[in-house]
Design a protein around this motif. Structure first.
Motif, PDB file in Angstrom:
ATOM      1  N   GLY A  57       0.834  -1.206   0.000  1.00  0.00           N
ATOM      2  CA  GLY A  57       0.000   0.000   0.000  1.00  0.00           C
ATOM      3  C   GLY A  57       0.862   1.247   0.000  1.00  0.00           C
ATOM      4  O   GLY A  57       2.081   1.193  -0.231  1.00  0.00           O
ATOM      5  N   GLU A  58       0.207   2.352   0.309  1.00  0.00           N
ATOM      6  CA  GLU A  58       0.865   3.656   0.182  1.00  0.00           C
ATOM      7  C   GLU A  58       1.642   4.030   1.445  1.00  0.00           C
ATOM      8  O   GLU A  58       2.833   4.310   1.396  1.00  0.00           O
ATOM      9  CB  GLU A  58      -0.255   4.657  -0.098  1.00  0.00           C
ATOM     10  N   GLY A  59       0.941   4.047   2.554  1.00  0.00           N
ATOM     11  CA  GLY A  59       1.579   4.439   3.801  1.00  0.00           C
ATOM     12  C   GLY A  59       0.564   4.357   4.921  1.00  0.00           C
ATOM     13  O   GLY A  59      -0.637   4.365   4.664  1.00  0.00           O
ATOM     14  N   PRO A  85       0.036  -2.470   9.664  1.00  0.00           N
ATOM     15  CA  PRO A  85      -0.497  -1.950   8.398  1.00  0.00           C
ATOM     16  C   PRO A  85      -1.956  -2.349   8.181  1.00  0.00           C
ATOM     17  O   PRO A  85      -2.392  -3.418   8.617  1.00  0.00           O
ATOM     18  CB  PRO A  85       0.388  -2.642   7.348  1.00  0.00           C
ATOM     19  N   PHE A  86      -2.676  -1.479   7.518  1.00  0.00           N
ATOM     20  CA  PHE A  86      -4.049  -1.768   7.074  1.00  0.00           C
ATOM     21  C   PHE A  86      -4.919  -2.359   8.189  1.00  0.00           C
ATOM     22  O   PHE A  86      -5.395  -3.488   8.089  1.00  0.00           O
ATOM     23  CB  PHE A  86      -4.028  -2.717   5.855  1.00  0.00           C
ATOM     24  N   GLU A  89      -3.265   2.932  11.741  1.00  0.00           N
ATOM     25  CA  GLU A  89      -2.025   2.163  11.624  1.00  0.00           C
ATOM     26  C   GLU A  89      -0.920   2.810  12.460  1.00  0.00           C
ATOM     27  O   GLU A  89      -0.131   2.122  13.118  1.00  0.00           O
ATOM     28  CB  GLU A  89      -1.589   2.095  10.149  1.00  0.00           C
ATOM     29  N   ASN A 130       3.822  -1.254   3.204  1.00  0.00           N
ATOM     30  CA  ASN A 130       3.564   0.006   2.510  1.00  0.00           C
ATOM     31  C   ASN A 130       4.842   0.560   1.903  1.00  0.00           C
ATOM     32  O   ASN A 130       5.945   0.194   2.319  1.00  0.00           O
ATOM     33  CB  ASN A 130       3.028   1.045   3.504  1.00  0.00           C
ATOM     34  N   HIS A 184      -7.054   1.092  -4.609  1.00  0.00           N
ATOM     35  CA  HIS A 184      -6.838   1.089  -3.160  1.00  0.00           C
ATOM     36  C   HIS A 184      -8.195   0.879  -2.471  1.00  0.00           C
ATOM     37  O   HIS A 184      -9.205   1.436  -2.918  1.00  0.00           O
ATOM     38  CB  HIS A 184      -6.241   2.449  -2.750  1.00  0.00           C
ATOM     39  N   GLY A 212      -2.050   5.085   7.866  1.00  0.00           N
ATOM     40  CA  GLY A 212      -2.989   6.149   8.229  1.00  0.00           C
ATOM     41  C   GLY A 212      -3.019   6.288   9.750  1.00  0.00           C
ATOM     42  O   GLY A 212      -2.141   5.755  10.449  1.00  0.00           O
TER      43      GLY A 212
HETATM   44  N1  URA Z   1      -3.635   2.826   3.569  1.00  0.00           N
HETATM   45  C1  URA Z   1      -2.451   2.337   3.146  1.00  0.00           C
HETATM   46  O1  URA Z   1      -2.046   2.539   2.008  1.00  0.00           O
HETATM   47  N2  URA Z   1      -1.743   1.613   4.022  1.00  0.00           N
HETATM   48  C2  URA Z   1      -2.143   1.342   5.255  1.00  0.00           C
HETATM   49  O2  URA Z   1      -1.419   0.656   5.983  1.00  0.00           O
HETATM   50  C3  URA Z   1      -3.385   1.859   5.654  1.00  0.00           C
HETATM   51  C4  URA Z   1      -4.119   2.599   4.805  1.00  0.00           C
END
Ligand code: URA
Length: 275
Positions: free
Chosen positions: A128-130, A141-142, A135, A169, A243, A132
């Protein structure tokens, strides 16, 4: 920027990174130095190139290939991480970019328990991106709303972070106000992601959303163009899709995302059958 200046900066960052990490890298210095991208992303190239050639491979079409990914300077280019634990320790100490100053917890990644301890292979890596807000609070993550949807999406194609799937991420620290991670922040974290991919050697990579897809494929193409297509990422089939946050915002994206997942699953089953 002059090539010579790039080289000086590279040597400076590499020395600093070796000092922070407590050991000297014996990775060879890059063959050439270049100033890449828009403003601040210094990369040391190792003959790296993105080839936008189409390749047909049996039932799955590989539409692009990424070879010899650029080595990020600021997180320790070519750092010889020997295990996931070493990566986790380095992520926990990292303050290479501003995100390290505002995070609550770094979020290195999560998968089946044993993968954190061993150098091991995993079926699928999800990128994923990074992190939030949720997290950042939990250091995993996620785990927010998008994460719950991601778990359901993965379950629908027989994947789970508990058994056969590793989730991480592009950036390991939360960008404030959930803004997009800046190119230099992504570059700072690239060595960690590279090392995770190298250690886990996933059979396939599933990329969630535009930012992660653009970063990994070194393209400015939108997610509408990239999604559902297979790319060769250092020999690993990689597919971007929407996403889960985008699916929560726009229900109409769920059907195409499901089509992507089915294609991804079919390719994974082919690879599993090959052993
Ligand atoms: N969105 C993301 O891209 N990564 C995460 O860990 C949580 C939300």
């Amino acid at each position: 920027m002059e090539t010579e200046a790039c080289e000086v900066l590279y040597r400076f960052f590499r020395t600093a990174s070796e000092y922070i990490e407590g050991y000297r890298s014996d990775a060879p210095y890059p063959e050439s130095f270049a100033f890449a991208g828009d403003s601040t992303a210094l990369v040391a190239t190792t003959g790296a190139a993105v080839n936008a050639v189409s390749v047909e491979t049996g039932s799955a079409e590989i539409v692009g290939t990424v070879t010899g990914a650029s080595a990020a300077v600021s997180a320790g280019s070519g750092a010889p991480f020997g295990s996931m634990q070493e990566i986790y320790a380095a992520v926990a100490q990292c303050s290479a970019c501003v995100l390290g100053q505002t995070r609550t917890h770094p979020v290195a990644g999560e998968g089946p328990e044993e993968l954190s301890r061993l150098t091991n292979s995993v079926e699928v890596m999800v990128i994923g991106e990074g992190p939030g807000a949720d997290e950042d609070r939990q250091g995993r993550p996620f785990v927010g709303r998008a994460g719950q949807l991601l778990d359901k999406m993965l379950e629908a194609i027989q994947l789970s972070r508990k058994t056969n799937c590793y989730i991480t991420n592009v950036v390991k620290c939360r960008p404030p106000q959930n803004r997009d991670p800046a190119p230099e922040e992504r570059s700072c974290c690239a060595a960690f992601l590279d090392a995770q991919i190298r250690l886990l050697r996933p059979k396939m990579i599933l990329v969630m959303g535009r930012i992660a897809a653009q970063h990994l494929l070194q393209t400015s193409d939108g997610i509408g163009k990239l999604r559902g297509r297979f790319f060769d990422y250092q020999g690993i089939p990689l597919m971007p899709t929407y996403h889960p946050s985008a699916l929560l915002r726009d229900e109409s994206l769920k059907r195409p995302a499901w089509e992507d997942l089915k294609r991804f699953r079919a390719r994974l089953h082919e690879l599993q059958a090959q052993g």
